[in-house]
Structure formats: C-alpha cells, structure tokens
Scaffold this motif. Sequence first.
Motif, short mmCIF file in Angstrom:
data_model
loop_
_atom_site.label_atom_id
_atom_site.label_comp_id
_atom_site.label_asym_id
_atom_site.label_seq_id
_atom_site.Cartn_x
_atom_site.Cartn_y
_atom_site.Cartn_z
N PHE A 80 0.86 -1.18 0.00
CA PHE A 80 0.00 0.00 0.00
C PHE A 80 0.90 1.23 0.00
CE2 PHE A 80 -2.80 -3.33 1.32
CZ PHE A 80 -4.02 -2.98 0.77
N LYS A 81 0.66 2.13 -0.93
CA LYS A 81 1.60 3.21 -1.19
C LYS A 81 1.35 4.49 -0.40
CE LYS A 81 2.35 1.61 -5.91
NZ LYS A 81 1.45 0.49 -6.00
N ASP A 82 0.10 4.82 -0.13
CA ASP A 82 -0.23 6.11 0.46
C ASP A 82 -1.05 5.91 1.74
OD1 ASP A 82 -0.63 8.79 0.94
OD2 ASP A 82 -1.52 9.23 -1.00
N VAL A 83 -0.36 5.49 2.79
CA VAL A 83 -1.01 5.17 4.06
C VAL A 83 -0.43 6.07 5.15
CG1 VAL A 83 -1.55 3.35 5.71
CG2 VAL A 83 -1.14 2.75 3.33
N SER A 84 -1.32 6.64 5.95
CA SER A 84 -0.89 7.46 7.09
C SER A 84 -1.82 7.19 8.26
CB SER A 84 -0.90 8.95 6.71
OG SER A 84 -2.20 9.36 6.35
N ASP A 85 -1.57 7.86 9.37
CA ASP A 85 -2.44 7.68 10.54
C ASP A 85 -2.74 9.02 11.17
OD1 ASP A 85 0.13 8.02 11.67
OD2 ASP A 85 -0.46 6.91 13.45
N VAL A 86 -3.68 9.01 12.10
CA VAL A 86 -4.07 10.21 12.82
C VAL A 86 -3.26 10.26 14.12
CG1 VAL A 86 -5.97 11.39 13.99
CG2 VAL A 86 -6.41 10.13 11.86
N PRO A 87 -2.36 11.24 14.24
CA PRO A 87 -1.56 11.35 15.46
C PRO A 87 -2.47 11.51 16.68
CG PRO A 87 -0.67 12.76 13.74
CD PRO A 87 -2.00 12.25 13.26
N GLY A 88 -2.23 10.70 17.70
CA GLY A 88 -3.02 10.78 18.91
C GLY A 88 -4.34 10.03 18.83
N GLY A 89 -4.64 9.45 17.68
CA GLY A 89 -5.81 8.61 17.52
C GLY A 89 -7.13 9.30 17.78
N ILE A 90 -8.15 8.49 18.04
CA ILE A 90 -9.52 8.98 18.26
C ILE A 90 -9.56 9.86 19.50
CG2 ILE A 90 -10.62 7.20 19.69
CD1 ILE A 90 -12.13 8.16 16.39
N TYR A 91 -8.70 9.56 20.48
CA TYR A 91 -8.62 10.36 21.70
C TYR A 91 -8.32 11.82 21.35
CZ TYR A 91 -6.83 12.41 25.95
OH TYR A 91 -6.62 13.28 27.00
N ASN A 92 -7.28 12.04 20.58
CA ASN A 92 -6.90 13.40 20.21
C ASN A 92 -7.92 14.01 19.25
OD1 ASN A 92 -4.98 15.58 20.43
ND2 ASN A 92 -4.41 15.14 18.32
N TYR A 93 -8.41 13.21 18.33
CA TYR A 93 -9.39 13.67 17.34
C TYR A 93 -10.63 14.25 18.02
CZ TYR A 93 -12.21 13.31 13.03
OH TYR A 93 -12.99 13.56 11.93
N THR A 94 -11.15 13.56 19.02
CA THR A 94 -12.34 14.07 19.72
C THR A 94 -11.99 15.20 20.69
OG1 THR A 94 -12.17 12.29 21.38
CG2 THR A 94 -13.65 11.92 19.52
N ARG A 95 -10.81 15.14 21.26
CA ARG A 95 -10.37 16.21 22.15
C ARG A 95 -10.32 17.55 21.41
NH1 ARG A 95 -5.89 18.75 23.56
NH2 ARG A 95 -4.57 17.61 22.14
N LEU A 96 -10.03 17.50 20.12
CA LEU A 96 -9.96 18.71 19.30
C LEU A 96 -11.32 19.13 18.76
CD1 LEU A 96 -6.66 17.92 17.37
CD2 LEU A 96 -6.98 19.57 19.22
N GLY A 97 -12.38 18.44 19.20
CA GLY A 97 -13.73 18.88 18.85
C GLY A 97 -14.47 18.06 17.80
N ALA A 98 -13.89 16.99 17.33
CA ALA A 98 -14.56 16.17 16.32
C ALA A 98 -15.75 15.45 16.92
CB ALA A 98 -13.59 15.15 15.73
N LYS A 99 -16.78 15.28 16.14
CA LYS A 99 -17.98 14.56 16.57
C LYS A 99 -17.97 13.17 15.94
CE LYS A 99 -19.57 18.08 18.78
NZ LYS A 99 -19.08 18.24 20.10
N LEU A 100 -18.38 12.20 16.73
CA LEU A 100 -18.48 10.82 16.26
C LEU A 100 -19.95 10.43 16.22
CD1 LEU A 100 -15.62 9.26 18.41
CD2 LEU A 100 -15.48 10.15 16.08
N ILE A 101 -20.26 9.40 15.45
CA ILE A 101 -21.62 8.89 15.41
C ILE A 101 -21.67 7.58 16.19
CG2 ILE A 101 -22.20 10.04 13.25
CD1 ILE A 101 -21.87 7.27 11.86
#
Length: 105
Positions: A80-101
Amino acid sequence: MQINVPNSQIIDIRLASEWHETGIIEGSKLITYEMASGKINPLFVMKVAQNFSKDDKIVLICHSGIRSRAAVDLLRANGFKDVSDVPGGIYNYTRLGAKLIKYDG
C-alpha cells in the motif's frame, strides 16, 4: 473537525468494543487491526485489500495512535503506497472537537 487528507479513505482499526464505547467517524471503514488477545488480526491486510486499492489514500485511526502507526508499517510492507495515521488517535481527534456517530453494529 475532519481528517484533513483530501480524497482519503478512513479505516478505524480499533476493537468493536471501542467503537461501541466512543462511536465512530461517519463514513469510516471498520477493520480491526489487533484482536482482544493482543495479537494482530491475521485477516487485517486481506480485508483492507478487499476494500481498497493499493493506490488509494488511506488514513488509519486507533485509540491513541500506537496501533495505527504499526498498522501503517504493515500495510506499506504489503504494497500500500499512500497510508498514514491520525496522530493521537480517536482520543486526540475528539479532544480537538470532532464529533463521532453512534456505532450500532
């Protein structure tokens, strides 16, 4: 807030219990990387390959970023050529204000 990788496919690699606990990113594909036993899911790469091209832009997310970094390496090692990740994962993602379903699976 959204993951800022244009035209990317998001794969949530957490356990189903984690999806139930926190919810999921709308539109993400759910493919567990590491099983509850702590062993890598032997079907992980195959399931990703069944759902995505090796040329797709793929962004992985886990709880804190540890599993997703390992999964990025595994997918790259499997072509797989173009793979990355979200630093800090879902924890950081939601801490920054993201909404989950809610996950109802």
